[in-house]
Enzyme design. Structure first.
Site, PDB file in Angstrom:
ATOM      1  N   ASP A  89       1.017  -0.901  -0.719  1.00 51.68           N
ATOM      2  CA  ASP A  89       0.261  -0.385   0.150  1.00 51.68           C
ATOM      3  C   ASP A  89       0.860   1.326   0.123  1.00 51.68           C
ATOM      4  O   ASP A  89       0.981   1.880   0.913  1.00 51.68           O
ATOM      5  CB  ASP A  89      -1.109  -0.045   1.691  1.00 51.68           C
ATOM      6  CG  ASP A  89      -1.874  -1.142   1.055  1.00 51.68           C
ATOM      7  OD1 ASP A  89      -1.865  -2.012   0.389  1.00 51.68           O
ATOM      8  OD2 ASP A  89      -2.691  -1.059   2.523  1.00 51.68           O
ATOM      9  N   LYS A 151      -6.659   3.274  -2.780  1.00 53.18           N
ATOM     10  CA  LYS A 151      -6.841   3.156  -1.497  1.00 53.18           C
ATOM     11  C   LYS A 151      -7.270   4.429  -1.757  1.00 53.18           C
ATOM     12  O   LYS A 151      -7.063   5.628  -1.671  1.00 53.18           O
ATOM     13  CB  LYS A 151      -6.206   2.481  -0.531  1.00 53.18           C
ATOM     14  CG  LYS A 151      -5.704   2.294   0.961  1.00 53.18           C
ATOM     15  CD  LYS A 151      -4.831   1.892   1.231  1.00 53.18           C
ATOM     16  CE  LYS A 151      -4.951   2.055   2.666  1.00 53.18           C
ATOM     17  NZ  LYS A 151      -4.012   1.158   3.217  1.00 53.18           N
ATOM     18  N   LYS A 180      -9.973   0.060  -2.054  1.00 52.31           N
ATOM     19  CA  LYS A 180     -10.003  -0.459  -0.989  1.00 52.31           C
ATOM     20  C   LYS A 180     -10.272   0.983   0.229  1.00 52.31           C
ATOM     21  O   LYS A 180      -9.907   2.261  -0.249  1.00 52.31           O
ATOM     22  CB  LYS A 180      -8.501  -0.701  -0.768  1.00 52.31           C
ATOM     23  CG  LYS A 180      -8.279  -1.080   1.199  1.00 52.31           C
ATOM     24  CD  LYS A 180      -7.045  -1.132   1.864  1.00 52.31           C
ATOM     25  CE  LYS A 180      -6.357  -1.263   3.086  1.00 52.31           C
ATOM     26  NZ  LYS A 180      -5.280  -2.158   3.107  1.00 52.31           N
TER      27      LYS A 180
END
EC number: 4.1.2.4
Length: 214
Positions: A89, A151, A180
């Site tokens: 991430d 995300k 996400k």
């Protein structure tokens, strides 16, 4: 709805202890979460704690500001993968999109994606710092870079995920990139709303409470 397999069980606090990381992994095994999400220095501990389980190890890169050099992000990502990380991430360089240096941002993301190959890459936009148009542009750049997920947030800025931002992201990336949602998702009802909006992963430190309520 069984929410456990949507959850990246998260502990990213700067004062997280080794004992807490091990506890996080034990909780992930008990509730059969998709992954644990931790800072990269703790990947070896998580790998040991999650031996003989199918729980993935997700780690953050360029966290939480995203303003590191591309080479630093590549080094951190590759080292984490070498030590056992399954997913990365990475925080987007917000300054580049504010500067409208779209080519620079594309290169930053693309070079990391190229360096880590088939390992899933999630790009953290930090939506609380972006306008609607900047969210759309960031998503278009992520499409060009062929990342795996967008995300919403680090959880360390002014605010976290919003359904409004998720809808903007979904409209832009459609089904080409997964989403996400993270930051401020602390109960099963809220998590379910995000999943209904098209989110495929939930980043939360409240995974146990959500799992018990679902």
């Amino acid at each position: 709805m069984e929410l456990n397999k949507y959850i990246d069980h998260t502990l990213l606090n700067s004062d997280a202890t080794e004992r807490q990381i091990i506890q996080l992994c034990e909780e992930a095994k008990k509730h059969d979460f998709y992954s644990v999400c931790i800072n990269s220095s703790y990947v070896p501990i998580a790998r040991q704690a999650l031996l003989h389980s199918d729980i993935k190890i997700c780690t953050v890169v360029g966290f939480p500001l995203g303003a590191m050099s591309t080479d630093a992000k590549i080094f951190e990502a590759k080292k984490a993968i070498e030590q056992g990380a399954d997913e990365i991430d990475m925080v987007m360089n917000i300054g580049l999109i504010k500067s409208r240096n779209y080519l620079g941002l594309l290169k930053d993301i693309s070079n990391v994606k190229l360096a880590i190959g088939k390992v899933p890459l999630k790009i953290i936009l930090e939506i609380s710092e972006l306008s609607k148009n900047e969210i759309v542009k960031a998503c278009e750049i992520c499409l060009d870079a062929k990342v795996d997920f967008v995300k919403t947030s680090t959880g360390f800025s002014k605010s976290g995920a919003t359904l409004t931002a998720v809808k903007i992201i979904k409209k832009t990336v459609r089904n080409f990139i997964k989403i996400k949602a993270s930051g401020g998702i602390s109960d099963a009802e809220t998590a379910s709303k995000y999943i209904d909006a098209g989110v495929e992963r939930i980043g939360t430190s409240a995974g146990v409470a959500i799992a018990l309520a679902s």
